[in-house]
Design a protein around this motif. Structure first.
Motif, PDB file in Angstrom:
ATOM      1  N   ILE A 278       0.857  -1.157   0.144  1.00 33.11           N
ATOM      2  CA  ILE A 278      -0.078  -0.052   0.064  1.00 33.11           C
ATOM      3  C   ILE A 278       0.866   1.002  -0.033  1.00 33.11           C
ATOM      4  N   LEU A 279       1.876   1.165   0.825  1.00 31.23           N
ATOM      5  CA  LEU A 279       2.761   2.556   1.078  1.00 31.23           C
ATOM      6  C   LEU A 279       3.615   2.707  -0.406  1.00 31.23           C
ATOM      7  N   MET A 280       3.837   1.502  -0.981  1.00 32.33           N
ATOM      8  CA  MET A 280       4.671   1.742  -2.268  1.00 32.33           C
ATOM      9  C   MET A 280       3.697   2.297  -3.428  1.00 32.33           C
ATOM     10  N   ALA A 281       2.540   1.768  -3.377  1.00 25.91           N
ATOM     11  CA  ALA A 281       1.528   2.300  -4.220  1.00 25.91           C
ATOM     12  C   ALA A 281       1.256   3.806  -3.956  1.00 25.91           C
ATOM     13  N   GLU A 282       1.120   3.967  -2.838  1.00 25.85           N
ATOM     14  CA  GLU A 282       1.006   5.449  -2.663  1.00 25.85           C
ATOM     15  C   GLU A 282       1.931   6.467  -2.949  1.00 25.85           C
ATOM     16  N   GLU A 283       3.076   5.875  -2.970  1.00 23.01           N
ATOM     17  CA  GLU A 283       4.255   6.619  -3.636  1.00 23.01           C
ATOM     18  C   GLU A 283       4.039   6.891  -5.220  1.00 23.01           C
ATOM     19  N   CYS A 284       3.331   5.965  -5.674  1.00 22.75           N
ATOM     20  CA  CYS A 284       3.062   6.008  -7.284  1.00 22.75           C
ATOM     21  C   CYS A 284       1.712   7.129  -7.349  1.00 22.75           C
ATOM     22  N   LYS A 285       0.739   6.920  -6.471  1.00 20.85           N
ATOM     23  CA  LYS A 285      -0.262   8.030  -6.555  1.00 20.85           C
ATOM     24  C   LYS A 285      -0.843   7.919  -5.224  1.00 20.85           C
ATOM     25  N   PRO A 286      -0.723   9.201  -4.473  1.00 20.96           N
ATOM     26  CA  PRO A 286      -1.093   9.418  -2.998  1.00 20.96           C
ATOM     27  C   PRO A 286      -2.636   8.951  -2.659  1.00 20.96           C
ATOM     28  N   ASP A 287      -3.562   8.941  -3.676  1.00 18.35           N
ATOM     29  CA  ASP A 287      -4.883   8.891  -3.382  1.00 18.35           C
ATOM     30  C   ASP A 287      -5.511   7.497  -3.869  1.00 18.35           C
ATOM     31  N   ILE A 288      -4.297   6.723  -4.074  1.00 16.65           N
ATOM     32  CA  ILE A 288      -4.706   5.447  -4.532  1.00 16.65           C
ATOM     33  C   ILE A 288      -5.876   4.659  -4.090  1.00 16.65           C
ATOM     34  N   LEU A 289      -5.772   4.671  -2.476  1.00 19.98           N
ATOM     35  CA  LEU A 289      -6.867   4.014  -1.712  1.00 19.98           C
ATOM     36  C   LEU A 289      -8.125   4.821  -1.745  1.00 19.98           C
ATOM     37  N   SER A 290      -8.400   5.887  -2.325  1.00 19.97           N
ATOM     38  CA  SER A 290      -9.821   6.599  -2.109  1.00 19.97           C
ATOM     39  C   SER A 290     -10.805   5.863  -2.262  1.00 19.97           C
ATOM     40  N   ALA A 291     -10.984   4.833  -3.004  1.00 21.22           N
ATOM     41  CA  ALA A 291     -12.105   3.831  -3.209  1.00 21.22           C
ATOM     42  C   ALA A 291     -12.134   2.823  -2.316  1.00 21.22           C
ATOM     43  N   PHE A 292     -11.179   2.674  -1.314  1.00 24.75           N
ATOM     44  CA  PHE A 292     -10.979   1.591  -0.639  1.00 24.75           C
ATOM     45  C   PHE A 292     -11.171   1.974   1.044  1.00 24.75           C
ATOM     46  N   PRO A 293     -12.224   2.296   1.599  1.00 21.11           N
ATOM     47  CA  PRO A 293     -12.128   2.609   2.958  1.00 21.11           C
ATOM     48  C   PRO A 293     -11.743   1.550   3.907  1.00 21.11           C
ATOM     49  N   LEU A 294     -11.938   0.206   3.834  1.00 23.52           N
ATOM     50  CA  LEU A 294     -11.415  -0.827   4.588  1.00 23.52           C
ATOM     51  C   LEU A 294     -10.086  -0.833   4.690  1.00 23.52           C
ATOM     52  N   LEU A 295      -9.226  -0.585   3.431  1.00 24.33           N
ATOM     53  CA  LEU A 295      -7.907  -0.692   3.301  1.00 24.33           C
ATOM     54  C   LEU A 295      -7.350   0.706   3.753  1.00 24.33           C
ATOM     55  N   GLN A 296      -7.817   1.735   3.840  1.00 22.71           N
ATOM     56  CA  GLN A 296      -7.655   2.763   4.488  1.00 22.71           C
ATOM     57  C   GLN A 296      -7.527   2.890   6.136  1.00 22.71           C
ATOM     58  N   ALA A 297      -8.540   2.071   6.641  1.00 21.63           N
ATOM     59  CA  ALA A 297      -8.588   1.842   8.068  1.00 21.63           C
ATOM     60  C   ALA A 297      -7.559   0.833   8.464  1.00 21.63           C
ATOM     61  N   PHE A 298      -7.270  -0.091   7.282  1.00 15.64           N
ATOM     62  CA  PHE A 298      -6.367  -1.217   7.728  1.00 15.64           C
ATOM     63  C   PHE A 298      -4.801  -0.781   7.855  1.00 15.64           C
ATOM     64  N   LYS A 299      -4.738   0.285   6.850  1.00 13.63           N
ATOM     65  CA  LYS A 299      -3.303   0.841   6.879  1.00 13.63           C
ATOM     66  C   LYS A 299      -3.267   1.650   8.127  1.00 13.63           C
ATOM     67  N   GLY A 300      -4.187   2.416   8.635  1.00 13.90           N
ATOM     68  CA  GLY A 300      -3.971   3.116  10.051  1.00 13.90           C
ATOM     69  C   GLY A 300      -3.768   2.117  11.016  1.00 13.90           C
ATOM     70  N   ARG A 301      -4.502   1.077  10.884  1.00 11.52           N
ATOM     71  CA  ARG A 301      -4.259   0.001  12.210  1.00 11.52           C
ATOM     72  C   ARG A 301      -2.866  -0.588  12.100  1.00 11.52           C
ATOM     73  N   ILE A 302      -2.352  -1.044  11.180  1.00 11.34           N
ATOM     74  CA  ILE A 302      -1.151  -1.732  11.001  1.00 11.34           C
ATOM     75  C   ILE A 302      -0.058  -0.839  11.236  1.00 11.34           C
ATOM     76  N   SER A 303      -0.003   0.166  10.540  1.00  9.06           N
ATOM     77  CA  SER A 303       0.749   1.177  10.668  1.00  9.06           C
ATOM     78  C   SER A 303       1.194   1.621  12.138  1.00  9.06           C
ATOM     79  N   ASN A 304       0.201   1.526  12.933  1.00 14.83           N
ATOM     80  CA  ASN A 304       0.138   1.862  14.704  1.00 14.83           C
ATOM     81  C   ASN A 304       0.698   0.667  15.547  1.00 14.83           C
ATOM     82  N   ILE A 305       0.807  -0.559  14.787  1.00 12.67           N
ATOM     83  CA  ILE A 305       1.379  -1.565  15.777  1.00 12.67           C
ATOM     84  C   ILE A 305       2.696  -1.191  16.121  1.00 12.67           C
ATOM     85  N   PRO A 306       3.424  -1.002  17.436  1.00  8.85           N
ATOM     86  CA  PRO A 306       4.341  -0.493  17.694  1.00  8.85           C
ATOM     87  C   PRO A 306       5.584  -0.770  17.083  1.00  8.85           C
ATOM     88  N   THR A 307       5.875  -2.316  16.767  1.00  6.05           N
ATOM     89  CA  THR A 307       7.101  -2.378  16.168  1.00  6.05           C
ATOM     90  C   THR A 307       7.149  -1.876  14.525  1.00  6.05           C
TER      91      THR A 307
END
Length: 222
Positions: free
Chosen positions: A164-193
């Motif tokens: 996802i992060l690699m794809a966003e480097e190609c197109k920052p709003d690439i997740l605009s049509a994917f609300p569950l993936l947006q939420a997923f990105k937020g959750r997984i990015s916040n795992i401490p490690t």
């Protein structure tokens, strides 16, 4: 060869980056020995430590492991990121293979001729939004859990966040049509490690630029 895993690769993302991600997510500290010249690569080959004359190579648990998929599978299993049974492992494998295909397209993009770049970027965006991301969006919806497989963090989640992060480097709003993936990105990015790995100064490598492309071409004679 005991102690921290030691990673042998160039000073960039390439095929080693997913290995860095997985170790970091598992909370495993690792060392890196960078291949900076053609001579560095030749020395490894001549020393007989590269099974197929190729990198990535990871020294771990007394082994010198090569082949990206084998290394990743080993780390995922060792650190309990590979599902609880064969069926979960099969799903993790399928999801990982999908993200690997997408990431491969993005990884090779900087190495392509200038006159095809626009076409290739359009293809990456098209594949991400019509072939790959809809699968993960549906998986999260059908599964109804925070993670792709079972109800715990697995290699599939870590790999998908990297993609996802690699794809966003190609197109920052690439997740605009994917609300569950947006939420997923937020959750997984916040795992401490993982959060720690995403901070500046970590062993995560920056996007591939023209300078790094030139270094890689020189080292690998391409």
């Amino acid at each position: 060869m005991a102690g921290k895993p030691k990673l042998h690769y160039t000073k960039g993302r390439g095929k080693m980056e997913s290995i860095r991600w997985l170790l970091a997510a598992a909370g495993v500290e690792f060392e890196e020995e960078f291949i900076e010249t053609k001579e560095d690569l030749e020395k490894l080959r001549n020393d007989g430590v590269l099974l197929f004359q190729q990198v990535p190579m990871v020294e771990i648990d007394g082994m010198r492991m090569v082949q990206t998929r084998a290394i990743l599978s080993y780390i995922a299993a060792k650190y309990n990121l590979y599902g609880k049974d064969l069926k979960e492992r099969a799903w993790i494998d399928m999801y990982v293979e999908g993200t690997t295909d997408l990431m491969g397209m993005i990884m090779y993009y900087p190495f392509q001729p200038a006159d095809t770049k626009e076409k290739n970027l359009a293809l990456i965006i098209e594949r991400a939004t019509t072939r790959y991301f809809p699968v993960y969006e549906k998986a999260l919806k059908d599964h109804g859990q925070d993670y792709l497989v079972g109800n715990k963090l697995s290699w599939a989640d870590i790999h998908l966040l990297e993609a996802i992060l690699m794809a966003e480097e190609c197109k920052p709003d690439i997740l605009s049509a994917f609300p569950l993936l947006q939420a997923f990105k937020g959750r997984i990015s916040n795992i401490p490690t993982i959060k720690k790995f995403l901070q500046p100064g970590s062993q995560r490598k920056p996007p591939t630029d023209e300078k790094f492309v030139a270094v890689v071409r020189k080292i690998f004679n391409i």
